[in-house]
Motif scaffolding. Structure first.
Motif, PDB file in Angstrom:
ATOM      1  N   ARG A  32      -6.503   8.265   1.750  1.00 53.75           N
ATOM      2  CA  ARG A  32      -6.384   9.459   0.912  1.00 53.75           C
ATOM      3  C   ARG A  32      -7.708  10.235   0.858  1.00 53.75           C
ATOM      4  O   ARG A  32      -8.756   9.699   1.191  1.00 53.75           O
ATOM      5  CB  ARG A  32      -5.903   9.049  -0.485  1.00 53.75           C
ATOM      6  N   ASP A  45      -2.491   4.771  -6.626  1.00 54.41           N
ATOM      7  CA  ASP A  45      -2.131   5.258  -5.301  1.00 54.41           C
ATOM      8  C   ASP A  45      -1.256   6.501  -5.347  1.00 54.41           C
ATOM      9  O   ASP A  45      -0.942   7.075  -4.296  1.00 54.41           O
ATOM     10  CB  ASP A  45      -1.440   4.160  -4.513  1.00 54.41           C
ATOM     11  N   PHE A  74       0.864  -1.178   0.000  1.00 50.43           N
ATOM     12  CA  PHE A  74       0.000   0.000   0.000  1.00 50.43           C
ATOM     13  C   PHE A  74       0.898   1.224   0.000  1.00 50.43           C
ATOM     14  O   PHE A  74       1.288   1.729   1.030  1.00 50.43           O
ATOM     15  CB  PHE A  74      -0.884  -0.026   1.238  1.00 50.43           C
ATOM     16  N   VAL A  82       0.770   4.360  -0.437  1.00 53.23           N
ATOM     17  CA  VAL A  82       0.508   5.657   0.179  1.00 53.23           C
ATOM     18  C   VAL A  82       1.093   5.756   1.577  1.00 53.23           C
ATOM     19  O   VAL A  82       1.348   6.848   2.056  1.00 53.23           O
ATOM     20  CB  VAL A  82      -1.003   5.982   0.224  1.00 53.23           C
TER      21      VAL A  82
END
Length: 378
Positions: free
Chosen positions: A308, A260, A22, A24
């Motif tokens: 986000r 992402d 992931f 981010v």
């Protein structure tokens, strides 16, 4: 047929997932001191219980594993997130690996007040050129800038409209946001690239990719637009966002969910629930979404964005009508995703603002769009 391992590699490539499951997390989103828009609580209020909301379609539970066990940790959610991503990609179909690096050819340039605007050509699919408008604030300055992919609505003017070359001022999102200090790229949708009609565009695409949905092509091209921004030395790669109205709102939803690299997004009047607008059209997802037992819906995409920032702008002022695509009913797609945002630190950065002005972008809605993007692309 591409082997499963290769498909996974290509998906991770397009989503920027080289650094972990992931990416981010590596942007500092979880650890930074958060700054919020002052009206965040307002856009996180559910509609009054007295309002009857339209059916959003089947909402599969998000926080349940494939063997029907509750998901209670972020790690378990991220495994579930990858499974949802894979299911969506399987439904949308395959696209070819892009050629790298992006090379831009400048076709024209002008300087409207406060902006340097260039019409550029580049490759999206290998061997297929496409145009877009690149807009930079003028003067640009020396510090890296936040940047936006701004996606146009359905219009024969398409990129000319969103870049402020032609059409109504309300739709000149790219020009207005460049004047607010963003570097902006406005790519042309394939439905208007070197064709005489939408039907011709669909036929040509289906000839190249008979098992891939048009929405997958739109997602692919929007990801390619992020690649374009990342070639520019004036762009801070940690501060890239996306926005668009109507068709552009649809594409913003998908780009923010699957790429992402997008840190904050605003989707205006795209129609969030599958029954809310014409998602079954061949231009988007096709009739398969109406099949019995179909278990995908866009609440999954909103959850995939966490942590986000994502804002929906809606225009519905009464009962659902053809003149609006989002409204109070769209909250039903946000609400299931809120517990997912709860796995990350801070207040969920997701919300719904209904300006109740119809299928348009009201002045206040634009101001909220600009403030949302300016705040969360710090």
């Amino acid at each position: 047929m591409i082997p499963a391992s290769r498909r996974d590699f290509l998906r991770r490539l397009s989503a920027g997932l080289f650094t972990g499951p992931f990416v981010v997390h590596n942007l500092g989103l979880a650890d930074e001191k958060k700054r919020e828009v002052p009206w965040l609580a307002e856009v996180q209020q559910p509609p009054p219980r007295t309002i009857t909301l339209a059916d959003p379609g089947y909402l599969e539970p998000l926080l349940v594993t494939e063997d029907n066990q509750p998901i209670t940790t972020r790690l378990a959610w991220e495994k579930r997130r990858q499974q949802l991503r894979d299911r969506w990609y399987d439904f949308l179909g395959e696209m070819p690996e892009p050629n790298e690096p992006v090379k831009l050819s400048v076709l024209a340039e002008d300087r409207p007040e406060g902006c340097r605007r260039q019409l550029v050509r580049y490759e999206s699919e290998p061997g297929l050129p496409v145009e877009g408008y690149l807009l930079r604030p003028d003067p640009l300055g020396d510090e890296p800038r936040s940047a936006l992919v701004v996606l146009h609505q359905t219009s024969s003017d398409n990129i000319q409209q969103v870049a402020g070359v032609a059409g109504p001022e309300m739709q000149a999102l790219g020009l207005k946001l460049a004047r607010r200090g963003f570097v902006v790229f406005c790519p042309r949708c394939f439905l208007w690239q070197d064709v005489e009609s939408l039907d011709e565009a669909i036929r040509k695409f289906r000839k190249r990719h008979p098992h891939t949905l048009c929405m997958r092509k739109m997602l692919y091209d929007a990801m390619r637009a992020v690649d374009v921004l990342l070639t520019l030395p004036e762009v801070d790669p940690r501060r890239i966002g996306a926005t668009g109205h109507s068709l552009g709102g649809k594409k913003t939803l998908y780009l923010a969910a699957f790429d992402d690299r997008i840190r904050a997004a605003v989707a205006s009047e795209g129609g969030t629930g599958l029954p809310f607008t014409d998602w079954e059209d061949e231009r988007y997802l096709g009739k398969g979404i109406q099949a019995e037992g179909f278990s995908l819906n866009h609440h999954q995409l909103i959850a995939m964005m966490a942590p986000r920032a994502y804002l929906i702008l809606a225009g519905e002022s009464g009962p659902p009508a053809p003149s609006t695509d989002d409204g109070d009913r769209s909250w039903q797609l946000i609400e299931p995703a809120l517990p997912v945002y709860g796995f990350y630190s801070g207040t969920p950065r997701v919300g719904l603002y209904n300006h109740r002005q119809g299928h348009t972008l009201s002045p206040k809605a634009f101001e909220r769009m600009a403030e949302w993007l300016g705040t969360y692309l710090i």
